[in-house]
Scaffold this active site. Structure first.
Site, PDB file in Angstrom:
ATOM      1  N   CYS A 160       0.864  -1.182   0.000  1.00 48.41           N
ATOM      2  CA  CYS A 160       0.000   0.000   0.000  1.00 48.41           C
ATOM      3  C   CYS A 160       0.897   1.228   0.000  1.00 48.41           C
ATOM      4  CB  CYS A 160      -0.956  -0.022   1.186  1.00 48.41           C
ATOM      5  SG  CYS A 160      -0.153  -0.224   2.784  1.00 48.41           S
ATOM      6  N   THR A 161       0.336   2.402   0.182  1.00 46.89           N
ATOM      7  CA  THR A 161       1.098   3.639  -0.008  1.00 46.89           C
ATOM      8  C   THR A 161       2.300   3.740   0.930  1.00 46.89           C
ATOM      9  OG1 THR A 161      -0.943   4.748  -0.682  1.00 46.89           O
ATOM     10  CG2 THR A 161       0.938   6.144  -0.132  1.00 46.89           C
TER      11      THR A 161
END
Length: 301
Positions: free
Chosen positions: A195-196
């Protein structure tokens, strides 16, 4: 002759989180709000009994003071702050709130946390260890599945090669996708969640382990840390969506453009809000259509 040198304030943006038990989240909220206000920082911080999650921005010296002051609190001494370039107006205001979850999967009762972080999550991999895993599994004739832990619109402009991108529009939909067995075929395969900045995968990987996935990994530091390490020379393709006025960022001038305009299919990495002010949908649009794009629900309005 005296030469005057003007010092230019350089804005920076921080992305950070830590899972750790907090006895009084509201007291932390008041302290963090006052600290950010005193330093002129803007952004969004979420706090719960399980930790803190935030992204803030401001002038470089103020951001440095924020890091130093926040790390002085014993529970936050090991926070991993990720730095990026920004502008003074990347955040319109400051928001500091207490929530049941610092990342909203809608499963606060499942998450277990101690002073070392999430209990029972996936095995953390540095960017270098990720490459080693992929190569090791390749030699064993096994495929590593990259599992995107973000909303699908984020993956539209950037993702790992051949990644599984769940059909979710918000984080709360992941639990339903897992519970209905959509990805049961991956339960006995090596799966790397990403994810980010790493926080969503902390929770997602633990949810997957709880549901019988046997070999779950998570990219430590997320796409941000991977991009800092390998830029566009590794397994990442495209741009990274970010939740501020920048909308997206690239790790180098060689970033691939994998997104396509929702109106004309032109290759683009530009993201914009739906033209309806009440709509929260994010759309991939080219420069030509950026000012007049509406999602499907509002296109005929």
């Amino acid at each position: 002759m005296e030469v005057r040198v003007d010092v230019v304030a350089v804005p920076k943006i921080l992305l950070f989180y830590v899972f750790t038990p907090l006895a009084d989240p509201d007291a932390i909220r008041l302290w963090q709000r006052d600290l950010c206000e005193s330093l002129g920082l803007k952004g969004r911080i979420l706090i719960s009994k399980d930790g803190i999650n935030g992204t803030v921005g401001g002038e470089l010296n103020a951001v440095k003071k924020y890091v130093r002051k926040t790390r002085q609190y014993p529970a936050f001494k090991n926070i991993d702050f990720k730095w990026s370039e920004g502008r003074a107006d990347d955040f319109p205001r400051l928001s500091v709130r207490v929530r049941d979850e610092i990342v909203s999967f809608g499963a606060p009762g499942e998450l277990r946390v101690d002073s070392n972080g999430v209990i029972g999550g996936g095995t953390k991999l540095t960017p270098e260890q990720l490459h080693e895993l992929v190569e090791r599994k390749r030699l064993d004739a096994k495929d590593v599945t990259f599992f995107d832990g973000r909303n699908r619109f984020e993956a539209a402009i950037g993702r790992f090669a051949d990644a599984v991108v769940p059909a979710v529009d918000n984080t709360r939909e992941f639990v339903a996708e897992l519970d209905r067995g959509t990805y049961d075929h991956l339960k006995n395969q090596p799966v790397v969640t990403y994810c980010t900045g790493g926080i969503r995968c902390e929770v997602l990987s633990s949810l997957m382990v709880n549901r019988g996935f046997t070999e779950v990994y998570q990219l430590d530091g997320g796409i941000v840390r991977y991009g800092e390490t390998f830029g566009d020379r590794g397994l990442w393709n495209g741009s990274l969506y970010v939740f501020d006025e920048r909308k997206s960022l690239e790790f180098s001038d060689d970033a691939a453009v994998i997104g396509h305009c929702s109106v004309c299919a032109t290759a683009t990495s530009r993201m914009e809000n739906c033209g309806d002010p009440a709509c929260r949908a994010q759309l991939v649009v080219c420069d030509e259509h950026a000012a007049s794009t509406y999602c499907t629900e509002h296109a005929a309005a």
